[in-house]
Design a protein around this motif. Sequence first.
Motif, mmCIF file in Angstrom:
data_model
loop_
_atom_site.group_PDB
_atom_site.id
_atom_site.type_symbol
_atom_site.label_atom_id
_atom_site.label_comp_id
_atom_site.label_asym_id
_atom_site.label_seq_id
_atom_site.Cartn_x
_atom_site.Cartn_y
_atom_site.Cartn_z
ATOM 1 N N ILE A 208 41.088 12.032 25.133
ATOM 2 C CA ILE A 208 41.035 13.481 25.000
ATOM 3 C C ILE A 208 40.662 13.993 26.385
ATOM 4 O O ILE A 208 39.693 13.514 26.983
ATOM 5 N N THR A 209 41.421 14.931 26.926
ATOM 6 C CA THR A 209 41.135 15.411 28.274
ATOM 7 C C THR A 209 40.823 16.903 28.270
ATOM 8 O O THR A 209 41.362 17.669 27.465
ATOM 9 N N ALA A 210 39.945 17.279 29.199
ATOM 10 C CA ALA A 210 39.618 18.684 29.433
ATOM 11 C C ALA A 210 40.102 19.038 30.830
ATOM 12 O O ALA A 210 39.656 18.440 31.815
ATOM 13 N N THR A 211 41.034 19.976 30.939
ATOM 14 C CA THR A 211 41.570 20.371 32.236
ATOM 15 C C THR A 211 40.652 21.413 32.863
ATOM 16 O O THR A 211 40.554 22.544 32.385
ATOM 17 N N LEU A 212 39.969 21.009 33.948
ATOM 18 C CA LEU A 212 38.975 21.841 34.616
ATOM 19 C C LEU A 212 39.470 22.228 36.005
ATOM 20 O O LEU A 212 40.165 21.452 36.658
ATOM 21 N N GLU A 213 39.084 23.410 36.469
ATOM 22 C CA GLU A 213 39.492 23.865 37.795
ATOM 23 C C GLU A 213 38.303 24.402 38.582
ATOM 24 O O GLU A 213 37.482 25.157 38.049
ATOM 25 N N ASN A 214 38.212 23.974 39.839
ATOM 26 C CA ASN A 214 37.303 24.588 40.803
ATOM 27 C C ASN A 214 38.079 25.720 41.461
ATOM 28 O O ASN A 214 38.999 25.482 42.241
ATOM 29 N N THR A 215 37.730 26.950 41.148
ATOM 30 C CA THR A 215 38.540 28.094 41.569
ATOM 31 C C THR A 215 38.167 28.633 42.949
ATOM 32 O O THR A 215 38.777 29.598 43.409
ATOM 33 N N GLN A 216 37.191 28.012 43.611
ATOM 34 C CA GLN A 216 36.719 28.538 44.887
ATOM 35 C C GLN A 216 37.110 27.630 46.059
ATOM 36 O O GLN A 216 37.239 26.411 45.892
ATOM 37 N N PRO A 217 37.268 28.204 47.274
ATOM 38 C CA PRO A 217 37.664 27.418 48.451
ATOM 39 C C PRO A 217 36.483 26.694 49.085
ATOM 40 O O PRO A 217 36.176 26.871 50.273
ATOM 41 N N THR A 218 35.815 25.883 48.292
ATOM 42 C CA THR A 218 34.695 25.082 48.769
ATOM 43 C C THR A 218 34.602 23.826 47.921
ATOM 44 O O THR A 218 35.038 23.818 46.757
ATOM 45 N N VAL A 219 34.041 22.774 48.491
ATOM 46 C CA VAL A 219 33.926 21.507 47.776
ATOM 47 C C VAL A 219 32.816 21.606 46.733
ATOM 48 O O VAL A 219 31.752 22.179 46.984
ATOM 49 N N MET A 220 33.068 21.052 45.549
ATOM 50 C CA MET A 220 32.062 20.978 44.495
ATOM 51 C C MET A 220 31.435 19.585 44.544
ATOM 52 O O MET A 220 32.093 18.589 44.262
ATOM 53 N N HIS A 221 30.141 19.515 44.907
ATOM 54 C CA HIS A 221 29.457 18.239 45.097
ATOM 55 C C HIS A 221 28.620 17.871 43.878
ATOM 56 O O HIS A 221 28.180 18.734 43.115
ATOM 57 N N LYS A 222 28.377 16.571 43.724
ATOM 58 C CA LYS A 222 27.463 16.039 42.707
ATOM 59 C C LYS A 222 27.716 16.668 41.339
ATOM 60 O O LYS A 222 26.796 17.128 40.659
ATOM 61 N N LEU A 223 28.967 16.659 40.955
ATOM 62 C CA LEU A 223 29.368 17.216 39.665
ATOM 63 C C LEU A 223 28.985 16.258 38.540
ATOM 64 O O LEU A 223 29.274 15.063 38.606
ATOM 65 N N GLU A 224 28.330 16.791 37.526
ATOM 66 C CA GLU A 224 27.971 16.011 36.337
ATOM 67 C C GLU A 224 28.505 16.725 35.104
ATOM 68 O O GLU A 224 28.322 17.936 34.951
ATOM 69 N N ILE A 225 29.168 15.963 34.235
ATOM 70 C CA ILE A 225 29.786 16.534 33.036
ATOM 71 C C ILE A 225 29.356 15.741 31.812
ATOM 72 O O ILE A 225 29.355 14.508 31.823
ATOM 73 N N SER A 226 28.999 16.465 30.758
ATOM 74 C CA SER A 226 28.726 15.867 29.454
ATOM 75 C C SER A 226 29.637 16.546 28.443
ATOM 76 O O SER A 226 29.641 17.777 28.332
ATOM 77 N N ALA A 227 30.429 15.749 27.736
ATOM 78 C CA ALA A 227 31.420 16.313 26.817
ATOM 79 C C ALA A 227 31.333 15.642 25.455
ATOM 80 O O ALA A 227 31.132 14.427 25.357
ATOM 81 N N LYS A 228 31.484 16.451 24.412
ATOM 82 C CA LYS A 228 31.511 15.960 23.038
ATOM 83 C C LYS A 228 32.714 16.557 22.321
ATOM 84 O O LYS A 228 33.073 17.712 22.553
ATOM 85 N N VAL A 229 33.302 15.766 21.439
ATOM 86 C CA VAL A 229 34.426 16.225 20.623
ATOM 87 C C VAL A 229 34.042 16.069 19.162
ATOM 88 O O VAL A 229 33.564 15.007 18.743
ATOM 89 N N ARG A 230 34.225 17.143 18.385
ATOM 90 C CA ARG A 230 33.958 17.118 16.944
ATOM 91 C C ARG A 230 35.238 17.444 16.188
ATOM 92 O O ARG A 230 36.079 18.206 16.677
ATOM 93 N N LYS A 231 35.364 16.871 15.011
ATOM 94 C CA LYS A 231 36.456 17.267 14.135
ATOM 95 C C LYS A 231 36.150 18.642 13.557
ATOM 96 O O LYS A 231 34.986 18.997 13.356
ATOM 97 N N ALA A 232 37.193 19.414 13.317
ATOM 98 C CA ALA A 232 37.014 20.781 12.823
ATOM 99 C C ALA A 232 36.209 20.782 11.530
ATOM 100 O O ALA A 232 36.472 19.991 10.617
ATOM 101 N N GLY A 233 35.206 21.663 11.466
ATOM 102 C CA GLY A 233 34.390 21.786 10.269
ATOM 103 C C GLY A 233 33.262 20.784 10.172
ATOM 104 O O GLY A 233 32.503 20.797 9.204
ATOM 105 N N SER A 234 33.127 19.901 11.184
ATOM 106 C CA SER A 234 32.078 18.880 11.161
ATOM 107 C C SER A 234 31.132 19.081 12.336
ATOM 108 O O SER A 234 31.538 19.515 13.415
#
Length: 351
Positions: A208-234
């Motif tokens: 399962i992928t999440a398409t993310l964009e850095n919209t600014q003209p600068t480098v994004m450093h030390k990026l940390e992401i936590s993602a969870k996927v749930r079934k609908a209604g659960s």
Amino acid sequence: MYKKICLALAAMLGLVGATVTATHPVHAEALHYAIAAQLPSNQINTSLSYFNLKVSPGQQQTLNVVLSNSDTKAHKYSVAAVRATTNTNGGIDYTKRGVKPASSLKADFEQMTPKKFTVSVPANTKQTVPVQLKVPTTAFAGVVLGGIRVQELDTNTSQAKSKGVKLNNKFAYVLGVTLQEVDDYSNIKPEMILHRAGAKQINYRNYITATLENTQPTVMHKLEISAKVRKAGSQDTYLSTTKSQMTMAPNSNFDFPISTKNHPLEAGDYTLDLTASANDGDVHWHFTKNFTITRTQTNKLNKSAVDLQKPTTSDNTLLYIFLAIGIVVLIIVIILFVVVLKPKKHKHPKK
């Protein structure tokens, strides 16, 4: 901010795998060639080995790359100016020219430079390769990040086979290029948006992928992401992952992957819950996104995925199956007793 940009690019002058990353280090001696930058007068930091340039709108100049062929025979090399992108591992990438740009990109390094071209260098010779740079007439903010990628065309390709698939390991050097029109752009902070979520296959494995964009003209450093996927209604977590120490190129996007751990994809409606932070926690984001995986998608992706585990039946389902079998057996026994095994009444003759 400037120091962080320098650190991010300091390791760029090195070997990168164009098709598959090498499992063993490849020494420069084995490649018989090397590249170096001839630093121009508008170089900001002369202690750096890559192009770190202060430019102005409409400026044109030549970036000279010294290509050294230390082999005993001549070789041909491809030279490509590549815009910095972000790969699925969360790293800045200079592998391929022509990747579709992010919607927020205004100053494109590939539009300022020529298309990929080929040069020939005689044996034991150093040759200066010019790469033309044309800065847009419209001023740009922040930093433009790119690289000049040089690859030997006629050798230096190793091959390996894995499950009947032939893999080509192609190695190249990348010389970094940073362009800026102002001395200090530290006031520009990275900004993230979530475009979409859905099912995708990467290297024959389902995610399962999440398409993310850095919209600014600068480098994004030390990026940390936590993602969870749930079934609908659960409220139960169906899939989850956390990853840190990532970097995003300016004005770039990437598909952040959430592994299915080799389980088959299931059709249905889902909700993505994703939190992210960057630059030592200075900036934070939180996104939720509903998405659907269709039966057509699951059939296609599960069919082509490798090392896919067979679906397991839940304990409750097995219980229902056993109960149903038991009821059927009981009915059969009753029928046999009533219809087949019931004692027949014998008629006695009248006396």
